[in-house]
Motif scaffolding. Structure first.
Motif, PDB file in Angstrom:
ATOM      1  N   LYS A 140       1.695  -0.256  -6.498  1.00  0.00           N
ATOM      2  CA  LYS A 140       3.356  -0.863  -7.090  1.00  0.00           C
ATOM      3  C   LYS A 140       4.272   0.280  -6.465  1.00  0.00           C
ATOM      4  O   LYS A 140       5.254  -0.002  -7.025  1.00  0.00           O
ATOM      5  CB  LYS A 140       3.178  -0.848  -8.382  1.00  0.00           C
ATOM      6  CG  LYS A 140       2.066  -1.867  -9.076  1.00  0.00           C
ATOM      7  CD  LYS A 140       2.323  -1.924 -10.406  1.00  0.00           C
ATOM      8  CE  LYS A 140       1.585  -3.236 -11.029  1.00  0.00           C
ATOM      9  NZ  LYS A 140       2.173  -3.546 -12.610  1.00  0.00           N
ATOM     10  N   GLY A 141       4.071   1.315  -5.869  1.00  0.00           N
ATOM     11  CA  GLY A 141       5.356   2.117  -5.453  1.00  0.00           C
ATOM     12  C   GLY A 141       6.299   1.647  -4.546  1.00  0.00           C
ATOM     13  O   GLY A 141       6.108   0.560  -3.946  1.00  0.00           O
ATOM     14  N   GLY A 142       6.913   2.707  -4.078  1.00  0.00           N
ATOM     15  CA  GLY A 142       8.076   2.316  -3.171  1.00  0.00           C
ATOM     16  C   GLY A 142       7.907   2.337  -1.950  1.00  0.00           C
ATOM     17  O   GLY A 142       6.660   2.690  -1.454  1.00  0.00           O
ATOM     18  N   ASN A 143       8.772   2.577  -0.962  1.00  0.00           N
ATOM     19  CA  ASN A 143       8.553   2.594   0.546  1.00  0.00           C
ATOM     20  C   ASN A 143       7.947   3.784   0.868  1.00  0.00           C
ATOM     21  O   ASN A 143       7.373   3.983   1.908  1.00  0.00           O
ATOM     22  CB  ASN A 143       9.750   2.262   1.467  1.00  0.00           C
ATOM     23  CG  ASN A 143      10.110   0.960   1.555  1.00  0.00           C
ATOM     24  OD1 ASN A 143       9.370  -0.137   1.464  1.00  0.00           O
ATOM     25  ND2 ASN A 143      11.591   0.491   1.257  1.00  0.00           N
ATOM     26  N   SER A 144       8.166   4.963   0.232  1.00  0.00           N
ATOM     27  CA  SER A 144       7.609   6.246   0.559  1.00  0.00           C
ATOM     28  C   SER A 144       6.200   6.544   0.130  1.00  0.00           C
ATOM     29  O   SER A 144       5.613   7.497   0.143  1.00  0.00           O
ATOM     30  CB  SER A 144       8.559   7.149   0.412  1.00  0.00           C
ATOM     31  OG  SER A 144       8.978   7.206  -1.021  1.00  0.00           O
ATOM     32  N   GLY A 166       3.759  -3.112  -4.087  1.00  0.00           N
ATOM     33  CA  GLY A 166       4.727  -2.217  -3.825  1.00  0.00           C
ATOM     34  C   GLY A 166       4.704  -2.220  -2.265  1.00  0.00           C
ATOM     35  O   GLY A 166       4.283  -2.924  -1.571  1.00  0.00           O
ATOM     36  N   GLY A 167       5.678  -1.016  -1.766  1.00  0.00           N
ATOM     37  CA  GLY A 167       5.870  -0.532  -0.266  1.00  0.00           C
ATOM     38  C   GLY A 167       4.935   0.426   0.096  1.00  0.00           C
ATOM     39  O   GLY A 167       3.913   0.801  -0.921  1.00  0.00           O
ATOM     40  N   GLN A 193       9.662  -8.030  -1.514  1.00  0.00           N
ATOM     41  CA  GLN A 193       8.746  -7.754  -0.273  1.00  0.00           C
ATOM     42  C   GLN A 193       9.000  -6.509   0.542  1.00  0.00           C
ATOM     43  O   GLN A 193      10.124  -6.095   0.506  1.00  0.00           O
ATOM     44  CB  GLN A 193       8.437  -9.005   0.584  1.00  0.00           C
ATOM     45  CG  GLN A 193       7.994 -10.104  -0.084  1.00  0.00           C
ATOM     46  CD  GLN A 193       6.327 -10.244  -0.242  1.00  0.00           C
ATOM     47  OE1 GLN A 193       5.826  -8.958  -0.152  1.00  0.00           O
ATOM     48  NE2 GLN A 193       5.832 -11.170  -0.448  1.00  0.00           N
ATOM     49  N   TYR A 194       7.991  -6.115   1.348  1.00  0.00           N
ATOM     50  CA  TYR A 194       8.159  -4.669   1.918  1.00  0.00           C
ATOM     51  C   TYR A 194       7.374  -4.854   3.294  1.00  0.00           C
ATOM     52  O   TYR A 194       6.472  -5.656   3.461  1.00  0.00           O
ATOM     53  CB  TYR A 194       7.423  -3.546   1.220  1.00  0.00           C
ATOM     54  CG  TYR A 194       8.128  -3.196  -0.237  1.00  0.00           C
ATOM     55  CD1 TYR A 194       8.798  -2.327  -0.439  1.00  0.00           C
ATOM     56  CD2 TYR A 194       7.472  -3.932  -1.288  1.00  0.00           C
ATOM     57  CE1 TYR A 194       9.400  -2.240  -1.678  1.00  0.00           C
ATOM     58  CE2 TYR A 194       8.161  -3.768  -2.500  1.00  0.00           C
ATOM     59  CZ  TYR A 194       9.043  -2.782  -2.996  1.00  0.00           C
ATOM     60  OH  TYR A 194       9.386  -2.361  -4.045  1.00  0.00           O
TER      61      TYR A 194
END
Length: 275
Positions: A140-144, A166-167, A193-194
């Motif tokens: 569920k994390g972000g883009n990084s 996540g991303g 979306q990512y």
């Protein structure tokens, strides 16, 4: 359905449920020396030995993990509110990992609820799912974010093993999967979306199964497959890489072909061995 709306909103669910970087995939996001045990396969062609639990613990509320938690190969299983073992939507996980957390040497038994949730970057080292509930692990994390799954395995996944909501990037190495529908799915209809990246290096796959990975080409997802061994699928019915057109409306994603293309599905015939 192949995906879940983040973070807790309900969604309809159905049972559809470049070569660079891979050489060092097993080391990505791991800190310290990697630990091999007799329960971790040395190569994908070697039959995986599943661990024997050193004890069992019923879990009635989600266990929060920050830092490192070493389970010593204890079996954890859901009870009370975590007693679900099917595809009911909205189940809570057995373990919830904070950003940067590591969970290792753990067996998740039945009922398995929603397995493990990673709220950000995480490492799952020698984590074994004996009977996957809703999903084995959700990222569920972000883009990084970087999610590392090193060693371990999963059995009896009626839908998905790894759900990427996540991303960021998921790296799976020296993993075994048996009796499953989908090993990995990039969320097909999450409200946010990512572009998602996934790498699978040295994975032992035992039929029956439907697909290894499912990715959304319209969001630029990529999946690299290396050193994959498929056991018991002489007819080659398991799809290595299924492409979809994802959306953020909650609608059922549509398929967009399958197979290697050098862009989204990154593998060649030599990357997959059938036994």
């Amino acid at each position: 359905m192949t995906s879940r709306v983040e973070p807790r909103a309900r969604h309809r669910r159905r049972t559809d449920r470049k070569r660079a970087l891979v050489g060092g995939a097993s080391a990505v996001a791991l800190t310290g020396a990697a630990i091999f045990t007799s329960t971790t396969m040395s190569t994908a062609s070697a039959a995986t030995t599943w661990p024997t639990a050193t004890g069992s613990e019923a879990v009635s509320s989600t266990i929060a993990v920050s830092g490192t938690r070493d389970g010593g190969y204890k079996r954890y299983y859901g009870s009370g509110d975590l007693a679900g073992d099917g595809q009911e939507e909205g189940q809570d996980p057995i373990f919830q990992l904070a950003d940067g957390a590591t969970l290792k040497n753990v067996i998740i038994g039945a009922p398995g609820a929603d397995g493990v949730h990673c709220q950000g970057s995480c490492t799952l080292q020698n984590v074994w799912w004996e009977d996957v509930g809703e999903d084995a692990a959700t990222f569920k994390g972000g883009n990084s974010a970087v999610y590392t799954v090193y060693g371990g395995g999963a059995k009896k996944a009626a839908d998905k093993v790894f759900q990427h909501n996540g991303g960021g990037k998921l790296v799976v190495s020296k993993f075994a999967v048996q009796d499953f529908k989908t090993l990995y799915r990039s969320c097909g209809n999450c409200s946010t979306q990512y572009k998602r990246t996934s790498i699978f290096n040295t994975v032992e796959v035992t039929a029956p199964g439907s697909r290894l990975v499912g990715i959304n080409t319209n969001y630029g997802d990529t999946a690299a497959l290396r050193n994959i061994t498929v056991v018991g699928d002489s007819g080659k019915k398991i799809v290595p890489c299924q492409k979809y057109i994802g959306n953020n409306t909650g609608a059922e994603p549509t398929t967009n072909g399958s197979g290697p293309d050098g862009t989204y599905c990154d593998y060649t015939a030599s990357d997959i061995t059938y036994q």
